[in-house]
Scaffold this motif. Structure first.
Motif, PDB file in Angstrom:
ATOM      1  N   ALA A  77      -8.943   5.417 -86.120  1.00  0.00           N
ATOM      2  CA  ALA A  77      -8.043   5.414 -84.962  1.00  0.00           C
ATOM      3  C   ALA A  77      -7.144   6.643 -84.949  1.00  0.00           C
ATOM      4  O   ALA A  77      -6.958   7.290 -83.910  1.00  0.00           O
ATOM      5  N   GLN A  78      -6.582   6.992 -86.113  1.00  0.00           N
ATOM      6  CA  GLN A  78      -5.680   8.137 -86.180  1.00  0.00           C
ATOM      7  C   GLN A  78      -6.426   9.448 -85.949  1.00  0.00           C
ATOM      8  O   GLN A  78      -5.873  10.391 -85.369  1.00  0.00           O
ATOM      9  N   ALA A  79      -7.677   9.513 -86.384  1.00  0.00           N
ATOM     10  CA  ALA A  79      -8.484  10.709 -86.133  1.00  0.00           C
ATOM     11  C   ALA A  79      -8.639  10.927 -84.632  1.00  0.00           C
ATOM     12  O   ALA A  79      -8.527  12.057 -84.134  1.00  0.00           O
ATOM     13  N   ALA A  80      -8.893   9.849 -83.893  1.00  0.00           N
ATOM     14  CA  ALA A  80      -9.029   9.957 -82.438  1.00  0.00           C
ATOM     15  C   ALA A  80      -7.719  10.437 -81.812  1.00  0.00           C
ATOM     16  O   ALA A  80      -7.721  11.288 -80.911  1.00  0.00           O
ATOM     17  N   LEU A  81      -6.604   9.912 -82.277  1.00  0.00           N
ATOM     18  CA  LEU A  81      -5.295  10.347 -81.763  1.00  0.00           C
ATOM     19  C   LEU A  81      -5.045  11.819 -82.094  1.00  0.00           C
ATOM     20  O   LEU A  81      -4.546  12.581 -81.251  1.00  0.00           O
ATOM     21  N   ASN A  82      -5.389  12.227 -83.308  1.00  0.00           N
ATOM     22  CA  ASN A  82      -5.172  13.615 -83.710  1.00  0.00           C
ATOM     23  C   ASN A  82      -6.087  14.581 -82.980  1.00  0.00           C
ATOM     24  O   ASN A  82      -5.771  15.768 -82.857  1.00  0.00           O
ATOM     25  N   CYS A  83      -7.212  14.076 -82.485  1.00  0.00           N
ATOM     26  CA  CYS A  83      -8.077  14.903 -81.640  1.00  0.00           C
ATOM     27  C   CYS A  83      -7.420  15.150 -80.281  1.00  0.00           C
ATOM     28  O   CYS A  83      -7.599  16.210 -79.682  1.00  0.00           O
ATOM     29  N   GLY A  84      -6.682  14.156 -79.804  1.00  0.00           N
ATOM     30  CA  GLY A  84      -6.041  14.293 -78.507  1.00  0.00           C
ATOM     31  C   GLY A  84      -6.265  13.144 -77.555  1.00  0.00           C
ATOM     32  O   GLY A  84      -5.871  13.207 -76.390  1.00  0.00           O
ATOM     33  N   VAL A  85      -6.898  12.071 -78.035  1.00  0.00           N
ATOM     34  CA  VAL A  85      -7.049  10.869 -77.208  1.00  0.00           C
ATOM     35  C   VAL A  85      -5.669  10.261 -76.966  1.00  0.00           C
ATOM     36  O   VAL A  85      -4.811  10.271 -77.846  1.00  0.00           O
ATOM     37  N   ASP A  86      -5.448   9.738 -75.774  1.00  0.00           N
ATOM     38  CA  ASP A  86      -4.124   9.218 -75.416  1.00  0.00           C
ATOM     39  C   ASP A  86      -3.826   7.850 -76.021  1.00  0.00           C
ATOM     40  O   ASP A  86      -2.736   7.618 -76.536  1.00  0.00           O
ATOM     41  N   SER A 346     -13.618  12.636-100.334  1.00  0.00           N
ATOM     42  CA  SER A 346     -12.641  11.549-100.457  1.00  0.00           C
ATOM     43  C   SER A 346     -13.059  10.345 -99.622  1.00  0.00           C
ATOM     44  O   SER A 346     -13.717  10.491 -98.582  1.00  0.00           O
ATOM     45  N   GLY A 347     -12.663   9.178-100.077  1.00  0.00           N
ATOM     46  CA  GLY A 347     -12.918   7.969 -99.299  1.00  0.00           C
ATOM     47  C   GLY A 347     -12.211   8.036 -97.964  1.00  0.00           C
ATOM     48  O   GLY A 347     -11.056   8.454 -97.883  1.00  0.00           O
ATOM     49  N   GLY A 348     -12.906   7.652 -96.918  1.00  0.00           N
ATOM     50  CA  GLY A 348     -12.300   7.625 -95.594  1.00  0.00           C
ATOM     51  C   GLY A 348     -12.741   8.748 -94.681  1.00  0.00           C
ATOM     52  O   GLY A 348     -12.496   8.697 -93.462  1.00  0.00           O
ATOM     53  N   ILE A 349     -13.419   9.783 -95.216  1.00  0.00           N
ATOM     54  CA  ILE A 349     -13.837  10.898 -94.364  1.00  0.00           C
ATOM     55  C   ILE A 349     -14.879  10.437 -93.348  1.00  0.00           C
ATOM     56  O   ILE A 349     -14.889  10.902 -92.200  1.00  0.00           O
ATOM     57  N   GLY A 350     -15.738   9.501 -93.743  1.00  0.00           N
ATOM     58  CA  GLY A 350     -16.706   8.948 -92.785  1.00  0.00           C
ATOM     59  C   GLY A 350     -16.013   8.234 -91.638  1.00  0.00           C
ATOM     60  O   GLY A 350     -16.456   8.294 -90.487  1.00  0.00           O
ATOM     61  N   ASP A 351     -14.901   7.567 -91.934  1.00  0.00           N
ATOM     62  CA  ASP A 351     -14.128   6.892 -90.898  1.00  0.00           C
ATOM     63  C   ASP A 351     -13.462   7.915 -89.973  1.00  0.00           C
ATOM     64  O   ASP A 351     -13.382   7.715 -88.765  1.00  0.00           O
ATOM     65  N   VAL A 352     -12.981   9.017 -90.568  1.00  0.00           N
ATOM     66  CA  VAL A 352     -12.408  10.102 -89.764  1.00  0.00           C
ATOM     67  C   VAL A 352     -13.464  10.647 -88.802  1.00  0.00           C
ATOM     68  O   VAL A 352     -13.179  10.895 -87.624  1.00  0.00           O
ATOM     69  N   LEU A 353     -14.692  10.808 -89.293  1.00  0.00           N
ATOM     70  CA  LEU A 353     -15.771  11.304 -88.434  1.00  0.00           C
ATOM     71  C   LEU A 353     -16.068  10.315 -87.305  1.00  0.00           C
ATOM     72  O   LEU A 353     -16.245  10.711 -86.147  1.00  0.00           O
ATOM     73  N   ALA A 354     -16.098   9.024 -87.623  1.00  0.00           N
ATOM     74  CA  ALA A 354     -16.361   8.011 -86.591  1.00  0.00           C
ATOM     75  C   ALA A 354     -15.309   8.074 -85.488  1.00  0.00           C
ATOM     76  O   ALA A 354     -15.629   7.988 -84.294  1.00  0.00           O
ATOM     77  N   GLY A 355     -14.038   8.229 -85.877  1.00  0.00           N
ATOM     78  CA  GLY A 355     -12.975   8.325 -84.893  1.00  0.00           C
ATOM     79  C   GLY A 355     -13.048   9.605 -84.091  1.00  0.00           C
ATOM     80  O   GLY A 355     -12.772   9.621 -82.880  1.00  0.00           O
ATOM     81  N   THR A 356     -13.434  10.705 -84.752  1.00  0.00           N
ATOM     82  CA  THR A 356     -13.565  11.987 -84.063  1.00  0.00           C
ATOM     83  C   THR A 356     -14.710  11.950 -83.053  1.00  0.00           C
ATOM     84  O   THR A 356     -14.576  12.428 -81.918  1.00  0.00           O
ATOM     85  N   ILE A 357     -15.836  11.380 -83.447  1.00  0.00           N
ATOM     86  CA  ILE A 357     -16.952  11.221 -82.511  1.00  0.00           C
ATOM     87  C   ILE A 357     -16.525  10.356 -81.328  1.00  0.00           C
ATOM     88  O   ILE A 357     -16.873  10.633 -80.167  1.00  0.00           O
TER      89      ILE A 357
END
Length: 427
Positions: A77-86, A346-357
């Protein structure tokens, strides 16, 4: 062409190499040195405007999080926000909702089911099934007239056969026959009591299963109610492997396809799709062009080979094989992301990718509405998301070295995207 989606991960395959060479996209810089009509960088990011409103640049949801895993949905979720999702909503287990809320005040978090309650339902069901199983293994045989076949013969019928293969009307006939054939009154009472007990257990089991479905339906509806407001739904980060949670997810995915919603599938939902029980759902998702799956090496091995369901050309979804060089697969087209990442996994990078996608897919949905080419470059947008995370991981590792965590990767995403937008504007 690839015989299976799994086979394209081998970059030594001549056909895969040919496709990669044809697309000329292994690093972000290649986008500008090798022009290709299959993608348009200017359609990756929706323009910022003073007339924009909250939600104009993306509204997504994450379905995940359990009593054990609370960090994964946060990272996505935070990855999506940091990308710029509202706007980002997290649908999670009740047990995970408070911790996730504490991680970030920007996330909207809603508990949609309780693992504790699901556990209680399963325990109750297992107890009823175990009690019924005791009657199935009774060995006492009863001699009754063969009234089912309309003749005068007699046969030995085990009690479990009487109990499990006859409805109420047959049970009444069985009891009447037993009264004729069983002289021992105590034995007769035992048999009748067993028949009545099994009937009670079966009714209790049906009532429990109806209650399970009611609770599952309520959880599904809580998620589905938000579909009209979403550009994309990411399912899987921190989901866990509870059987009743899988029932919820199954219905959510089916409703998502019916609503033409973009679905990003990661982590435990991919384990779910590897199970025989969900094989038909997996086949449907392979042919759904709004689906993006993000398996790592082990998850890819578990998933059934796509070639067993027909031609690769029939598959319209996108598969991201995560690894040292991510491979974005759509049918027989391959885009390999060879951007250099960090040396720490590190653990969680796959989750960061999912949110970024998820963020890039939300933007793709927004842009697609006003541009016919938006849908065609969906795979390019996914590939760009992979480049974004690889670049962010490299920067985070350069800053933190061995101490790098996924939180550090999150901090680099916004800068990476800003540089990408600058690259587009300069050309």
């Amino acid at each position: 062409q690839m015989s299976t989606a799994r086979s394209v991960s081998n970059s030594n395959t001549a056909s895969a190499a040919g496709m990669i060479d044809q697309l000329h996209t292994q690093k972000w810089a290649d986008v500008f040195t090798h022009q290709n009509s299959n993608y348009s960088p200017q359609y990756l990011f929706p323009p910022l405007s003073s007339s924009s409103h909250k939600g104009s640049h993306g509204r997504i949801a994450i379905l995940g999080g359990s009593n054990k895993y609370t960090g994964a949905p946060y990272y996505a979720a935070q990855a999506a926000l940091n990308c710029g999702v509202d706007l980002v909503t997290v649908f999670s287990a009740d047990e995970a909702s408070v911790p996730i809320k504490c991680y970030s005040p920007e996330l909207m978090v809603q508990g949609v089911y309780s693992i504790e309650r699901f556990d209680a339902l399963l325990e109750e069901e297992e107890a009823l099934l175990a009690e019924l199983e005791k009657y199935k293994h009774k060995n006492d045989l009863i001699t009754v007239d063969n009234f089912d076949n309309g003749d005068e013969t007699t046969s030995n019928i085990s009690l479990d056969k009487l109990l499990l293969e006859h409805d109420d009307s047959h049970n009444e006939l069985i009891q009447n026959e037993l009264l004729k054939n069983v002289d021992d009154t105590k034995k007769m009472d035992d048999i009748v009591n067993k028949l009545q007990k099994v009937k009670q257990l079966q009714e209790s089991l049906q009532e429990l299963q109806d209650r399970q479905m009611e609770i599952i339906s309520k959880s599904v509806q809580d998620v589905v109610a938000m579909f009209p407001a979403l550009h994309a739904l990411c399912v899987g980060p921190g989901l866990g492997r509870h059987p009743l949670v899988f029932k919820v997810v199954q219905q959510v995915l089916q409703r998502g396809m019916e609503s033409n919603l973009t679905l990003i599938l990661d982590a435990d939902v991919l384990f779910m799709l590897s199970l025989e029980e969900y094989r038909e759902l997996y086949k449907e998702l392979l042919k759904y062009e709004g689906c993006i799956m993000t398996p790592n090496v082990m998850e890819m091995k578990r998933l059934p080979s796509t070639s067993s369901f027909g031609s690769e050309n029939d598959n319209k979804n996108i598969i991201v094989e995560k690894g040292h060089a991510d491979a974005v697969l759509r049918g027989d087209v391959v885009m390999q992301c060879a951007e250099e990442g960090g040396l720490k996994r590190s653990g969680g990078i796959g989750d960061v990718l999912a949110g970024t996608i998820s963020a890039y897919m939300a933007w793709n949905q927004i842009i697609e509405r006003g541009n016919e080419g938006g849908k065609q470059q969906r795979a390019f947008a996914v590939w760009t998301a992979c480049c974004t995370v690889k670049r962010a991981t490299k920067l985070a590792f350069e800053n933190k070295r061995r101490a790098m965590s996924s939180r550090d990767v999150l901090d680099e995403i916004c800068g990476v995207i800003a540089h990408m937008e600058d690259d587009i504007e300069m050309r």
